[in-house]
Structure formats: C-alpha cells, structure tokens
Design a protein around this motif. Structure first.
Motif, PDB file in Angstrom:
ATOM      1  N   ARG A  62       0.927  -1.041   0.006  1.00  0.00           N
ATOM      2  CA  ARG A  62      -0.012  -0.052  -0.112  1.00  0.00           C
ATOM      3  C   ARG A  62       0.900   1.228  -0.043  1.00  0.00           C
ATOM      4  O   ARG A  62       1.989   1.151   0.411  1.00  0.00           O
ATOM      5  N   ASP A  63       0.498   2.421  -0.505  1.00  0.00           N
ATOM      6  CA  ASP A  63       1.046   3.778  -0.526  1.00  0.00           C
ATOM      7  C   ASP A  63       0.905   4.103   0.962  1.00  0.00           C
ATOM      8  O   ASP A  63       0.097   5.077   1.090  1.00  0.00           O
ATOM      9  N   GLU A  81       0.441  11.697   4.767  1.00  0.00           N
ATOM     10  CA  GLU A  81       0.650  13.190   4.120  1.00  0.00           C
ATOM     11  C   GLU A  81      -0.881  13.822   4.223  1.00  0.00           C
ATOM     12  O   GLU A  81      -0.855  14.920   4.617  1.00  0.00           O
ATOM     13  N   GLU A  82      -1.850  13.216   3.980  1.00  0.00           N
ATOM     14  CA  GLU A  82      -3.347  13.586   4.190  1.00  0.00           C
ATOM     15  C   GLU A  82      -3.378  13.952   5.549  1.00  0.00           C
ATOM     16  O   GLU A  82      -3.986  15.203   6.124  1.00  0.00           O
ATOM     17  N   PHE A  83      -3.021  13.259   6.786  1.00  0.00           N
ATOM     18  CA  PHE A  83      -2.933  13.647   7.976  1.00  0.00           C
ATOM     19  C   PHE A  83      -2.261  14.598   8.542  1.00  0.00           C
ATOM     20  O   PHE A  83      -2.487  15.674   9.310  1.00  0.00           O
ATOM     21  N   LYS A  84      -1.097  14.922   7.939  1.00  0.00           N
ATOM     22  CA  LYS A  84      -0.236  16.037   8.011  1.00  0.00           C
ATOM     23  C   LYS A  84      -0.833  17.379   7.730  1.00  0.00           C
ATOM     24  O   LYS A  84      -1.048  18.552   8.589  1.00  0.00           O
ATOM     25  N   LEU A 111      -3.381  18.489  10.079  1.00  0.00           N
ATOM     26  CA  LEU A 111      -2.939  19.094  11.181  1.00  0.00           C
ATOM     27  C   LEU A 111      -2.758  20.541  11.044  1.00  0.00           C
ATOM     28  O   LEU A 111      -2.787  21.365  11.875  1.00  0.00           O
ATOM     29  N   ILE A 112      -2.003  20.601   9.858  1.00  0.00           N
ATOM     30  CA  ILE A 112      -1.501  22.026   9.517  1.00  0.00           C
ATOM     31  C   ILE A 112      -2.649  22.889   9.449  1.00  0.00           C
ATOM     32  O   ILE A 112      -2.673  24.282  10.049  1.00  0.00           O
ATOM     33  N   SER A 113      -3.933  22.645   8.988  1.00  0.00           N
ATOM     34  CA  SER A 113      -4.979  23.436   8.739  1.00  0.00           C
ATOM     35  C   SER A 113      -5.554  23.969  10.439  1.00  0.00           C
ATOM     36  O   SER A 113      -6.263  24.980  10.059  1.00  0.00           O
ATOM     37  N   ARG A 131       6.681   8.909  11.844  1.00  0.00           N
ATOM     38  CA  ARG A 131       5.628  10.032  11.694  1.00  0.00           C
ATOM     39  C   ARG A 131       4.237  10.013  12.082  1.00  0.00           C
ATOM     40  O   ARG A 131       3.559  10.996  12.766  1.00  0.00           O
ATOM     41  N   ARG A 132       3.319   8.749  11.654  1.00  0.00           N
ATOM     42  CA  ARG A 132       2.236   8.764  12.125  1.00  0.00           C
ATOM     43  C   ARG A 132       1.772   8.636  13.583  1.00  0.00           C
ATOM     44  O   ARG A 132       0.918   9.439  14.139  1.00  0.00           O
ATOM     45  N   ASP A 133       2.946   8.165  14.489  1.00  0.00           N
ATOM     46  CA  ASP A 133       2.623   8.125  15.797  1.00  0.00           C
ATOM     47  C   ASP A 133       2.494   9.472  16.438  1.00  0.00           C
ATOM     48  O   ASP A 133       1.909  10.135  17.218  1.00  0.00           O
TER      49      ASP A 133
END
Length: 514
Positions: free
Chosen positions: A391-392, A398-401, A404-406, A429-431
């Motif tokens: 899986r990619d 990246e979508e999670f990041k 968060l930025i928003s 990163r995800r954690d």
C-alpha cells in the motif's frame, strides 16, 4: 551459598574433584573458594564476576531471570537481553559462558523438564505404515563429501523396513514414486499411513481437518488409503519410524563410502535383507522378516505401478498468510494486498516455470489469471516482495499532516514544524502526528502559542509539543501565589525567637578551650 557448601564438603574430607562433581562446578572454582575467607567470598560475589566483563552491567537481570526460571538456556537469556536492550551487541557464546558462571557462583542448577511418554499399543497386521525423511553427509570415493536424502518406511506391526535414497531433496512427486516402490516391495499397502507434518504432504492441519497439497491429494484419492498426520511435538505417534531413521543413519550410512546413487540404493536393499529386517527387533523380540510373512497376507492388494506421472498437474497449493505472503522453500513471496480474507479459505496455486532462471507463478485457480510472479530466490529467510503489492503508506500520512496544519493560524510555520518531525522520525511520523492531534483536540486555544514556543526553542517532538502545551495551560489557569516576606510585616512575626548558645559550646566543638 557456594562458599558454605564447598567448605562443608571440604571439612567432610571430600577431594577437590569430588566437590566439583557434587556441586557441578569447575575445579579452579573450588580451589578459589577454599583459599577465601567468608567475608572475601561475600565481597567477591557482590562484585562483577572476576575481571570486568561485557555483561556485568546486566548481571542483576540475568540473576533474577535464572532465579525465577531455572530452566532457561543461555540462548533464551541472550534473546531476552536483546529484547530489553536492542542495541546490545554480544555473541551467543559470551552469554552462555557468563550464564554458566552465574549458575556456578549462585548454585542455580538448570532444571531439566522431563517429558512423560506413554506406551503405544501394538497395531494389528496390515493396519499402519509409518513414513519419514532423513538426510546424511557421506564421504565419496574421491575423498569429497556429498549430502544424501532418503525416505524410510516401516510396517507398525512387523517392523519390516524399506528405504530409498537420492542426491537431491525430495519433491512431492519423488515421495509419490517412492510410495509406489514401497507398495511393490511389501506386495500391498496398509489401511492408513502415518506422516509427520511435512511440507511435501500437507499444507496445514486445522483441528484434525487435513489440507493436503493438491498433488499428493490426487495421489491419495487414487489408491484410497487413509492419511494420519501426527500432531506437532507428538513423537509417540511416529516413534517407530523415528527409530528407523536413526537406525539407518547410525548403522547403514555411518562411515559408508558413496560411489553412485544406483550402487548406494542396491547396497541399501542388501543391508535391509541382511541386517535391517533380519536382526531380532529389541521390542518385539522377533525378526521383522519372519513376522512380515504373516502380516503380508493382511495387506490390501495393489496393481502395477500407478501412473503418478499423470497426477493432475504440477501445481501445489499454498495458504496465504495475514501479511499477504505465501511460503515457498524457506522464503516468503508477496501476493497483492487484499488476497488474504478473514472468512475465506485463503488458498492459492503455485507453479514453478523455467529451467535455469526459475519463476514462481501464483494463481487463485488452476489455469486462472496470474495474480503474482516472482523470480525464485536461492537464499533462505528472505521476503521477496513486488512493490505493486504494497500500500502507498505515504499518501495517508501526508493527508494526516495537511489536516494538522489546517488547525494553526500560521500554516507556513506549522508546515515547517511537521516537515522537521517527518525528517527526524521517518518511521514514526504517524505516531508523532497522532499525539499532536490529541493535544489539538484537548487544548485548541493554546496550540498557536505552543507552536511558536516549540519553533523558537527548536523542540521538534510530539512529546515536547504535548509537555509545552500542558505547561502553558497549567500556568495560565493556576497563577503563582506571592510569598509574603518576613520583612513586609515584622510585627506579625515578632513572636519568633531564636535560640542562643554560650561561647563555651562553640569552643568545645572546635576543639579549643573555654
């Protein structure tokens, strides 16, 4: 404890060698403790073992494990150390010798777990045949070494034996051919055949329900005999054939010089007639060949050699693991993500193609669409994975990041902060983002202030982000109370009196005279 035992045995006139044997320690250890006093022995055991050693820092852990689990081996201790201290670099022999020394000094005897075996009742004539495989290394006539492989059969009642050898590992088709030859040798077959859980015969066993390889399953259906698969770690079920394998290795193959495979198989049959089936069996106290003359009459007849070459096809089944891989010759090969289904049989067909450069072809159904294709790896313990089968993972992170930025007013600053975290913790990163997301949910009013603080102080960690948030939140809701000085209102503290001493007290303390 060891010191007391050594001194006690020495007083009872035991010799050094006898003390060492009684306490299961070395003679130098006995001499060392005989030359010590009790206090010296106590101090010695409290210090690191002998000269400074690499594992001295872990002595307390090793001692605690051995005290609670005396049966642990040095290999298990080694594994537990690596599990607790992943960065520890130490060899297995170093751990074993250190553990041995700890056992000696603290008299922690290794407890051997004795397994209880139950006698298996004698099988009736013609009921059961047991089968197993083995391998040996033999010297050749040109003084080289060759590895040989054999399959062994034994009738459970008469103990009549049969074996075949070859110079390469057995395949399922080799096993089928040897079964046919064994039936011709015996002049019939039994009602059931007992096997170990061998990959040539079976894919899996689930609560007694056998899943055979497709090739062997086709063969079993042709002569219609019952397959009995032993449970794992159940030597009683096939103890006879295990003894036969040891007998062949230790008697026929031991020190015998190999010329060629035809000559070797001829001599194997001669040995069976001369020794293997002629000598009196230790359990039955009878010659297998003589008992076999009676048992042969109870075997089910077989026709001439079955056309095992026409067995359906050369594809065999493999089960798909939860990680969407299948096993083939000690390696794992990937299949497309989602091939494994929770409520499904999860079987695929594999086929090997090519001669020099062999390819493993994987299908869901015979003659169906190829779902995966891999070049066969000649090494062992490897994962051969097609990149299209994974899986990619970067997309979801990246979508999670971006989400968060928003949440931050200064999104440029937040983007730089999360990019830095991604570089520092690429595998986590995800954690890291998950921790920050929980902080955002709990303290939304403070996150912009916290972000500025973290960027200023260069605190690039989710844990730092959480701790700074908690600190700012606490100081914001619980202001520090002012401490009243003694000098602001001296009258309020006028009742406080200090104690006084005479000059003689200070002179006495300093060692002077009054």
């Amino acid at each position: 404890m060891l010191y007391v035992k050594i001194q006690d045995l020495h007083k009872r006139k035991f010799k050094v060698a006898q003390i060492a044997k009684e306490l299961k320690i070395s003679r130098p250890t006995v001499y060392k403790y005989l030359d010590m006093s009790f206090d010296e022995a106590k101090a010695y055991t409290e210090q690191p073992l002998g000269r400074k050693k690499k594992l001295d820092s872990y002595k307390d852990w090793i001692l605690a494990w051995l005290d609670e689990y005396p049966h642990l081996s040095g290999a298990q201790i080694h594994d537990w150390l690596l599990e607790r201290y992943p960065d520890l670099v130490v060899g297995g022999s170093t751990v074993r010798s250190y553990v041995k020394e700890v056992r000696e000094i603290y008299q922690i005897e290794k407890k051997v777990i004795v397994r209880q075996y139950e006698a298996v009742p004698e099988q009736p004539m013609g009921k059961q045949l047991q089968v197993d495989w083995g391998e040996t290394k033999q010297k050749t006539t040109d003084n080289k070494e060759i590895k040989l492989y054999f399959i062994a059969f034994v009738l459970s009642h008469s103990r009549q034996k049969y074996m075949e050898w070859q110079t390469r590992p057995f395949t399922t088709r080799d096993a089928i051919r040897c079964h046919e030859n064994a039936f011709q040798f015996y002049g019939g077959r039994t009602e059931e055949i007992v096997y170990d859980q061998d990959h040539l015969i079976t894919v899996s066993e689930n609560a007694g329900q056998l899943l055979l390889t497709s090739e062997f399953h086709s063969y079993v259906n042709e002569p219609k005999f019952k397959v009995h698969l032993c449970r794992r770690a159940d030597p009683e079920s096939k103890g006879m054939i295990e003894n036969v394998v040891k007998y062949i290795k230790g008697n026929f193959a031991d020190s015998r010089v190999f010329n060629d495979i035809e000559d070797w198989n001829d001599r194997a049959l001669q040995w069976l007639q001369r020794t293997g089936n002629h000598q009196v069996h230790q359990t039955t106290k009878k010659r297998p060949a003589e008992v076999f003359l009676l048992e042969k009459q109870h075997l089910q007849p077989v026709s001439s050699l079955l056309s095992y070459e026409s067995t359906n096809n050369q594809s065999i089944t493999r089960s798909v693991s939860k990680d969407n891989t299948i096993r083939y010759k000690s390696n794992r090969y990937s299949v497309p993500l989602g091939t494994y289904q929770t409520n499904s049989e999860n079987l695929v067909l594999i086929e090997v193609k090519g001669d020099e450069q062999q390819t493993l072809v994987i299908r869901k159904q015979a003659e169906g669409e190829i779902i995966a294709e891999h070049s066969i790896c000649l090494e062992k313990g490897k994962l051969i994975q097609n990149r299209n089968h994974t899986r990619d993972r970067s997309k979801g992170v990246e979508e999670f990041k971006q989400r968060l930025i928003s949440f931050f007013e200064n999104q440029k600053q937040a983007s730089a902060y999360f990019d830095e975290i991604s570089q520092r913790y690429p595998r986590y990163r995800r954690d890291q983002f998950a921790i920050i997301y929980r902080v955002i949910q709990q303290y939304p009013a403070f996150i912009d202030k916290v972000m500025t603080k973290c960027m200023t102080e260069r605190l690039y960690s989710a844990n730092d982000f959480r701790d700074v948030t908690h600190h700012i939140y606490t100081t914001h809701h619980e202001p520090v109370k002012e401490v009243e000085s003694l000098y602001t209102n001296p009258a309020k503290h006028s009742n406080i009196k200090t104690s006084t001493r005479s000059l003689n007290a200070y002179t006495s303390i300093l060692g002077g005279r009054a």
